[in-house]
Design a protein around this motif. Structure first.
Motif, PDB file in Angstrom:
ATOM      1  N   GLY A 160       0.783  -1.229   0.000  1.00 25.00           N
ATOM      2  CA  GLY A 160       0.000   0.000   0.000  1.00 25.00           C
ATOM      3  C   GLY A 160       0.811   1.274   0.000  1.00 25.00           C
ATOM      4  O   GLY A 160       0.245   2.367   0.030  1.00 25.00           O
ATOM      5  N   VAL A 161       2.149   1.167  -0.042  1.00 25.47           N
ATOM      6  CA  VAL A 161       3.016   2.344  -0.030  1.00 25.47           C
ATOM      7  C   VAL A 161       3.786   2.419  -1.348  1.00 25.47           C
ATOM      8  O   VAL A 161       4.392   1.439  -1.782  1.00 25.47           O
ATOM      9  N   ALA A 162       3.754   3.587  -1.971  1.00 30.30           N
ATOM     10  CA  ALA A 162       4.479   3.812  -3.220  1.00 30.30           C
ATOM     11  C   ALA A 162       5.862   4.385  -2.925  1.00 30.30           C
ATOM     12  O   ALA A 162       6.030   5.187  -2.007  1.00 30.30           O
ATOM     13  N   TYR A 163       6.840   3.964  -3.730  1.00 29.81           N
ATOM     14  CA  TYR A 163       8.149   4.608  -3.703  1.00 29.81           C
ATOM     15  C   TYR A 163       8.746   4.576  -5.103  1.00 29.81           C
ATOM     16  O   TYR A 163       8.052   4.250  -6.056  1.00 29.81           O
ATOM     17  N   HIS A 164      10.027   4.897  -5.250  1.00 28.55           N
ATOM     18  CA  HIS A 164      10.601   5.348  -6.516  1.00 28.55           C
ATOM     19  C   HIS A 164       9.820   6.606  -6.907  1.00 28.55           C
ATOM     20  O   HIS A 164       9.272   7.275  -6.034  1.00 28.55           O
ATOM     21  N   GLY A 165       9.767   7.008  -8.165  1.00 25.13           N
ATOM     22  CA  GLY A 165       9.081   8.263  -8.434  1.00 25.13           C
ATOM     23  C   GLY A 165       9.335   8.808  -9.819  1.00 25.13           C
ATOM     24  O   GLY A 165       9.086   8.136 -10.807  1.00 25.13           O
ATOM     25  N   PHE A 166       9.890  10.045  -9.891  1.00 26.83           N
ATOM     26  CA  PHE A 166      10.045  10.667 -11.202  1.00 26.83           C
ATOM     27  C   PHE A 166      11.328  11.484 -11.265  1.00 26.83           C
ATOM     28  O   PHE A 166      11.929  11.825 -10.244  1.00 26.83           O
TER      29      PHE A 166
END
Length: 232
Positions: A160-166
């Motif tokens: 339920g947690v997002a990481y990495h990115g842009f």
């Protein structure tokens, strides 16, 4: 070694409305990746607020989970196999890398999240007079005509947690992209904010773009920012 500033346990009750903005300067890719995993675990357990890391990397090529196993001429850059989505891309000096580490439960799914990140990037660049677009079927932010990529997005969602990115090409060395097919897209180019705004390029820095990104990120997600480790 990059470290996250300590969190006051008393702030845990306010986690849903806080976002920690952390500026790390230049950090090797693997070190930043390890830090993201650590923070994601703490966010998942409610031990620290959602967090936005803003940084640059030394010259690095990263392969996403879908990257083909082909030879890559490194041009002196580190090559890293990652667990994010997407294909191969480049990170390096003059590129703003943003790693949001946020809980998605109760907010939206992966598609909503990526579209929101695209909007954050677009809104940030508009501040500098740069018109942008998105392209159906392709992730990222492009020039207004959709022919040249300004920012790449690759995320991972676990528990339920997002990481990495842009990553936004602010003043990046675009020749480093010549060694790859960026994100597997062969029929479109890569550009930078400075290249597109050549008459005003001297006003553009990674830090000025980072300021805009932090503001628009918090607005898009309804966050209240907390000071980073520099006290800003």
């Amino acid at each position: 070694m990059a470290t996250l500033p300590s969190t006051d346990p008393a702030a845990r009750d306010a986690v849903p409305e806080l976002c920690r903005i952390v500026r790390l300067g230049t950090v090797p890719y693997r070190e930043a990746w390890d830090l993201q995993v650590e923070i994601a675990d703490r966010v998942r357990r409610g031990l620290t607020p959602d967090t936005l890391l803003l940084l640059e990397h030394p010259h690095t090529y990263t392969r996403g989970r879908l990257s083909p196993d082909t030879h890559l001429a490194s041009r002196g850059a580190e090559i890293v196999e990652t667990d994010r989505g997407g294909l191969i891309t480049y990170h390096g000096p003059g590129q703003l890398v943003a790693y949001p580490i946020v809980r998605l439960r109760g907010r939206g799914g992966p598609h909503w999240y990526v579209r929101t990140l695209e909007q954050v990037i677009s809104n940030s660049l508009v501040e500098f007079g740069l018109a942008t677009s998105t392209v159906d079927g392709l992730t990222g932010v492009w020039t207004a005509d959709g022919r040249r990529k300004l920012a790449a997005i690759g995320v991972k969602i676990a528990g339920g947690v997002a990481y990495h990115g842009f990553a936004i090409n602010v003043r990046a060395d675009l020749s480093m992209f010549d060694a790859i097919i960026p994100c597997g897209i062969a029929d479109r180019g890569v550009t930078s904010v400075a290249a597109e705004l050549s008459g005003r390029a001297e006003l553009l820095t990674v830090d000025t773009i980072a300021d805009a990104v932090a503001r628009h990120f918090c607005t898009a997600f309804g966050f209240k920012p907390t000071p980073d480790e520099t006290g800003q």
